[in-house]
Scaffold this active site. Structure first.
Site, mmCIF file in Angstrom:
data_model
loop_
_atom_site.group_PDB
_atom_site.id
_atom_site.type_symbol
_atom_site.label_atom_id
_atom_site.label_comp_id
_atom_site.label_asym_id
_atom_site.label_seq_id
_atom_site.Cartn_x
_atom_site.Cartn_y
_atom_site.Cartn_z
ATOM 1 N N ASN A 91 0.802 -1.221 0.000
ATOM 2 C CA ASN A 91 0.000 0.000 0.000
ATOM 3 C C ASN A 91 0.836 1.274 0.000
ATOM 4 O O ASN A 91 0.368 2.328 -0.446
ATOM 5 C CB ASN A 91 -0.924 -0.007 1.238
ATOM 6 C CG ASN A 91 -1.601 1.321 1.464
ATOM 7 O OD1 ASN A 91 -2.550 1.686 0.790
ATOM 8 N ND2 ASN A 91 -1.098 2.087 2.439
ATOM 9 N N TYR A 156 3.483 8.725 -11.332
ATOM 10 C CA TYR A 156 2.556 7.906 -10.548
ATOM 11 C C TYR A 156 1.826 6.907 -11.447
ATOM 12 O O TYR A 156 1.701 5.722 -11.125
ATOM 13 C CB TYR A 156 1.571 8.840 -9.848
ATOM 14 C CG TYR A 156 0.588 8.191 -8.919
ATOM 15 C CD1 TYR A 156 0.983 7.713 -7.674
ATOM 16 C CD2 TYR A 156 -0.763 8.095 -9.263
ATOM 17 C CE1 TYR A 156 0.060 7.147 -6.805
ATOM 18 C CE2 TYR A 156 -1.689 7.537 -8.403
ATOM 19 C CZ TYR A 156 -1.270 7.062 -7.175
ATOM 20 O OH TYR A 156 -2.180 6.498 -6.309
ATOM 21 N N LYS A 160 2.000 2.838 -11.251
ATOM 22 C CA LYS A 160 0.785 2.082 -10.935
ATOM 23 C C LYS A 160 0.423 1.088 -12.027
ATOM 24 O O LYS A 160 -0.088 -0.002 -11.741
ATOM 25 C CB LYS A 160 -0.372 3.046 -10.670
ATOM 26 C CG LYS A 160 -0.244 3.828 -9.373
ATOM 27 C CD LYS A 160 -0.068 2.910 -8.176
ATOM 28 C CE LYS A 160 -0.228 3.625 -6.846
ATOM 29 N NZ LYS A 160 0.025 2.715 -5.699
#
Length: 293
Positions: A91, A156, A160
């Site tokens: 996470n 990002y 991801k």
């Protein structure tokens, strides 16, 4: 039947606050013994104290997931304490938002290091343990930015989406040892989104509303190779599909035919969800007339 994690040991990274904290508390509530990782010792310990106060078992593991030595120390501490690791929830993450034109490469690399390499390091550290146990449940935290894009988040988004590719192959490799690997794409109002949402949206997008998706992905009955999305109490599955496309052969004007017939190339009717990378080649050769078993 209620999901019972009694006897299971879970690691949740970036769990000192926000979504990670919600995951850790929910897994502990369902019986898991939880390793709470966070960059800040105080925040990790605060969540551990919450879990213990509620009657659970937990261990604080401070440090960056981008530091391989810290990751190994976290895994060693869990094994020393409980002798097994059943669940890993990757996470931990950071943001360094700027348009690509203005972005420093150091900020691009840092986001990749934390999101992607941090997940790789943590997964590598538990992989052989889970293989020997013939049991494991691993969750990668992806994002709609990786799946669909967000202005100002090239770093990002790249990290991801890379996690989706990591998950796709790792799930195939883990099947024979009952290791299920999935992705989780949350929509939640966290510190990373502070000031960007209305009060009404903040109320709907509470981090704890996404955590049931993670609980489902770490259960014994969990799927594998799935991208489960969650937000505001809603849950969806995102798929990477392959259209039926066209076959034009090898003429000199193949590129022109692709452009001219673009509606046929991109038509999503009868799209498939490939079981693996070979599905693309199989489809293409069969359209060319070669029948494969």
């Amino acid at each position: 039947m209620a999901i019972d994690l009694s006897g299971r040991v879970a690691i949740v990274t970036g769990a000192g606050g926000g979504i990670g904290r919600s995951h850790a508390l929910l897994l502990a509530k369902r019986g898991a013994r939880v390793v709470v990782n966070d960059l800040a010792q105080a925040q990790a310990q605060a969540v551990v104290d919450e879990i213990i106060a509620a009657g659970g078992e937990a261990l604080a593991a401070p440090g960056s997931v981008a530091d391989l030595d810290k990751v190994q120390a976290m895994v060693d501490a869990a094994m020393d304490r409980w002798s097994r690791i059943d669940i890993l929830v990757n996470n931990a993450g950071i943001l360094r938002d700027k348009t690509f034109a203005k972005m420093e490469m150091a900020d691009f690399r840092l986001v990749i290091d934390v999101h992607l390499m941090g997940s790789v390091y943590c997964t590598k550290a538990v992989w052989d343990i889970m293989r020997k146990q013939n049991y494991g449940r691993i969750v990668m935290t992806t994002s709609s930015t990786g799946l669909y894009g967000t202005f100002g988040q090239t770093n990002y988004g790249a990290a991801k989406m890379a996690l989706v590719g990591f998950m796709q192959t790792l799930a195939l490799e883990g099947r024979k040892n009952n290791i299920h690997v999935n992705c989780f794409a949350p929509t939640a109002a966290t510190k990373m989104m502070e000031g960007l949402l209305s009060p009404e949206a903040d109320a709907l997008l509470r981090p704890e509303y996404t955590s049931p998706a993670v609980l489902a992905l770490v259960a014994e009955s969990a799927p594998t190779r799935t991208i489960l999305c969650a937000g505001a109490g809603s849950f969806e599955v995102a798929n990477i599909t392959l259209t039926q496309g066209i076959h034009v052969g090898q003429p000199d004007d193949a590129a022109e035919q692709i452009v001219a017939r673009w509606p046929d190339v991109s038509d999503t009717a009868n799209s498939i969800i490939p079981e693996g990378s070979w599905a693309q080649g199989k489809l293409e050769m069969e359209k060319a007339g070669l029948k494969l078993g």
